[in-house]
Design a protein around this motif. Structure first.
Motif, PDB file in Angstrom:
ATOM      1  N   LYS A 294       1.307 -43.193  21.532  1.00 61.01           N
ATOM      2  CA  LYS A 294      -0.083 -44.111  22.436  1.00 61.01           C
ATOM      3  C   LYS A 294       0.733 -45.503  22.884  1.00 61.01           C
ATOM      4  O   LYS A 294       0.279 -45.857  23.200  1.00 61.01           O
ATOM      5  CB  LYS A 294      -1.166 -43.185  22.302  1.00 61.01           C
TER       6      LYS A 294
ATOM      7  N   THR B 262     -15.428 -44.243  26.320  1.00 64.22           N
ATOM      8  CA  THR B 262     -14.731 -42.543  25.829  1.00 64.22           C
ATOM      9  C   THR B 262     -14.057 -42.820  25.308  1.00 64.22           C
ATOM     10  O   THR B 262     -13.410 -42.885  23.892  1.00 64.22           O
ATOM     11  CB  THR B 262     -15.354 -41.230  26.835  1.00 64.22           C
ATOM     12  N   ALA B 263     -12.354 -42.610  25.878  1.00 65.88           N
ATOM     13  CA  ALA B 263     -11.326 -42.270  25.679  1.00 65.88           C
ATOM     14  C   ALA B 263     -10.944 -44.258  25.089  1.00 65.88           C
ATOM     15  O   ALA B 263     -10.253 -44.177  24.468  1.00 65.88           O
ATOM     16  CB  ALA B 263     -10.138 -42.464  26.766  1.00 65.88           C
TER      17      ALA B 263
END
Ligand SMILES: NC(=O)C1=CN([C@@H]2O[C@H](COP(=O)(O)OP(=O)(O)OC[C@H]3O[C@@H](n4cnc5c(N)ncnc54)[C@H](O)[C@@H]3O)[C@@H](O)[C@H]2O)[C@@H](O)CC1
Ligand SMILES: Nc1ncnc2c1ncn2[C@@H]1O[C@H](COP(=O)(O)OP(=O)(O)O)[C@@H](O)[C@H]1O
Ligand SMILES: [K+]
Length: 501
Positions: free
Chosen positions: A235, A286-287
């Motif tokens: 990521k 959220t993410a």
């Protein structure tokens, strides 16, 4: 076909082609006239007749060719003119070869059912359209006659799309070889109606000599640089983007930008929030991660620990000293830390209104890429002299601003212009007016940062984001709100990357 030529560059193309062909420029005029006639016969075939308005230059020359070709086909044609093209020019030769009797332009009266061919002025428009020329255009407009404009609607400046004096709205404009800025910048784009580019026999090779620096913003400009994750990526390799949030009552804009960055492929996105806004941000994320940054030291520590690849500052942020301070820290972090790229939008643009040189100086000596994304109002705050200069086109304003600011400039609007300090520029042409809604610019800022964070160069990242944002907007259409835009990105990206789901 995506190069955009200034009227001067078009003149150069004309000259180079005439030289290369060995037969001078007249064959180009014959081809131009024939191309317009072909369009007329396709789209205005049921007109009862054709009124051709001819000007005193080569645009008028095209008009004489058109009138002759229509007449040779046995169609009803009336030719109207005020001044004759000067002897020895292509226009004069075309007028000589046209057997139709010319009628005085000031007597022009549109006939019901007839189409009008506007061949008064094209690339050579040099002053406001007035007198009998203006009256003829006004009569055609009032009669609501179908209008086909040769090269440009007369009165529209080819380099800027501005109106000099009077003009009219064409149903169709046929231009030659390549479009000019006036076909793409408003109001010109609207006045042209549909624009068709006709081949008049100028070889594309002349572009290698002219080396035009402006393009229409199509995927061809940047598609190969769109980030595609390696199979073994992780990521943080896909770029960590950080977005500064405003105070508790103005946090939505930052979240819109963050969502844009995440959806365009940034591997990690963090909203940097003042303490008082942490709770409201936390309720809606959220993410996307959340981190407290309120003071200089907190920002420095975040940069040192997390090494974000790109930042967004401005959406909902407030216009105070903190915007300036954080901007300068991002552009010049503590020694030993690589500077992250920065998208400076909205309030952060305004924050430098009194001290624009401070921003430009910081950008000039930064290793990072700065992208500025002002709308016209914000642009005027940072570059008041350029905004006030009535002679500059939107293209030219963006270009000069990019050089001055040492930044990629995204001058937003219906005809967004993207300009790089090295002189490259692009005009976006496929936006939908439904994008004119609060927050859509915030999403765009995040998208640009998302692409910068994934390693795309600044100019291409800005062009790609503007195009993908417009495409997402088109897919939503009526009813669009800013929140919709990031959610359309997966399908838009899929299509652009040629990936199957
Ligand atoms: N460049 C090319 O490759 C080609 C150009 N062609 C045509 O040539 C045109 C350009 O020709 P020119 O450079 O002669 O320019 P124009 O014919 O557009 O206009 C110039 C003439 O209009 C006069 N004029 C300009 N603005 C005026 C105003 N507001 N009121 C009164 N008079 C005004 C000028 O004094 C000059 O006589 C193009 O628009 C196109 O239609 C075509 O023949 C095909 C090839
Ligand atoms: N008439 C229009 N047609 C197409 N796009 C538009 C139009 N008006 C605005 N836009 C686009 O919508 C976005 C609006 O951004 P901005 O003015 O910053 O709004 P906000 O600050 O509310 O997000 C920009 O991308 C701009 O180019
Ligand atoms: K014209």
């Amino acid at each position: 076909m995506h190069e955009i030529l200034s009227p001067q560059e078009m003149g150069e193309a004309d000259r180079l082609a005439a030289e290369a062909g060995g037969a001078g420029s007249y064959p180009l005029m014959l081809n131009a006239g024939a191309a317009v006639v072909a369009e007329l016969l396709t789209r205005f075939a049921d007109a009862a007749g054709y009124d051709v308005l001819c000007g005193p230059g080569n645009n008028g020359g095209d008009g004489y060719v058109i009138a002759r070709l229509l007449h040779e086909r046995g169609l009803a044609v009336r030719l109207w003119r005020q001044e004759v093209p000067p002897a020895g020019t292509d226009g004069a030769r075309a007028a000589d070869e046209c057997p139709l009797e010319a009628r005085p332009l000031d007597r022009f009266a549109p006939e019901p059912g007839w189409a009008v061919v506007d061949a008064l002025f094209g690339a050579g428009l040099s002053k406001p359209v007035e007198g009998p020329y203006a009256e003829a255009l006004e009569k055609a407009a009032t009669a609501k006659a179908p209008v086909i404009a040769v090269d440009l609607p007369s009165g529209v400046a080819g380099d800027s799309g501005r109106v000099l004096g009077t003009t009219l709205t064409a149903d169709l404009t046929v231009t030659f070889f390549r479009k000019k800025p006036g076909h793409l910048l408003f109001p010109g784009r609207k006045l042209c109606g549909e624009t068709v580019v006709a081949d008049v026999g100028i070889p594309a090779a002349v572009l290698q000599t002219i080396r035009p620096t402006c393009r229409e913003n199509t995927p061809a400009l940047w598609q190969t640089l769109l980030p595609r994750p390696e199979r073994d990526t992780h990521k943080y390799k896909r770029g960590h983007v950080a977005v500064f949030s405003g105070p508790p009552t103005a946090t939505g804009a930052a979240r819109l930008a963050a969502r844009g960055a995440a959806r365009i492929g940034a591997g990690a996105v963090t909203v940097l929030s003042p303490a008082a806004a942490l709770a409201v941000n936390a309720m809606h994320l959220t993410a996307i991660m959340l981190h407290r940054v309120e003071e200089e030291a907190e920002l420095a520590a975040f940069i040192e620990r997390r090494h974000p690849a790109a930042f967004v500052i401005g959406p909902g942020f407030g216009v105070g000293a903190t915007a300036r301070l954080f901007t300068e820290i991002v552009l010049h972090p503590a020694s030993g830390t690589a500077a992250a790229h920065l998208v400076l939008d909205a309030d952060a643009v305004t924050a430098f209104a009194e001290v624009p040189d401070r921003l430009f100086a910081a950008a000039g000596v930064s290793r990072a890429t700065l992208v500025l994304t002002p709308h016209e109002g914000e642009f005027a705050r940072l570059f008041p002299d350029l905004a006030e200069d009535a002679l500059l086109s939107k293209l030219e304003r963006a270009r000069q601003a990019a050089v001055r600011a040492h930044a990629v400039l995204v001058l937003k609007g219906a005809d967004t212009v993207i300009a790089a300090p090295d002189g490259r520029a692009a005009i976006n042409t496929d936006a939908t007016p439904y994008l004119a809604t609060a927050g859509s610019g915030d999403v765009l800022a995040g998208m640009i940062a998302g692409l910068l964070g994934q390693g795309m160069p600044g100019f291409e990242a800005a062009c790609a984001a503007v195009h993908l944002h417009a495409e997402a907007g088109r897919r939503v259409g009526p009813g669009l709100i800013a929140e919709d835009l990031p959610e359309r990105l997966p399908e838009v990206l899929c299509a652009c990357l040629g990936e199957e789901k």
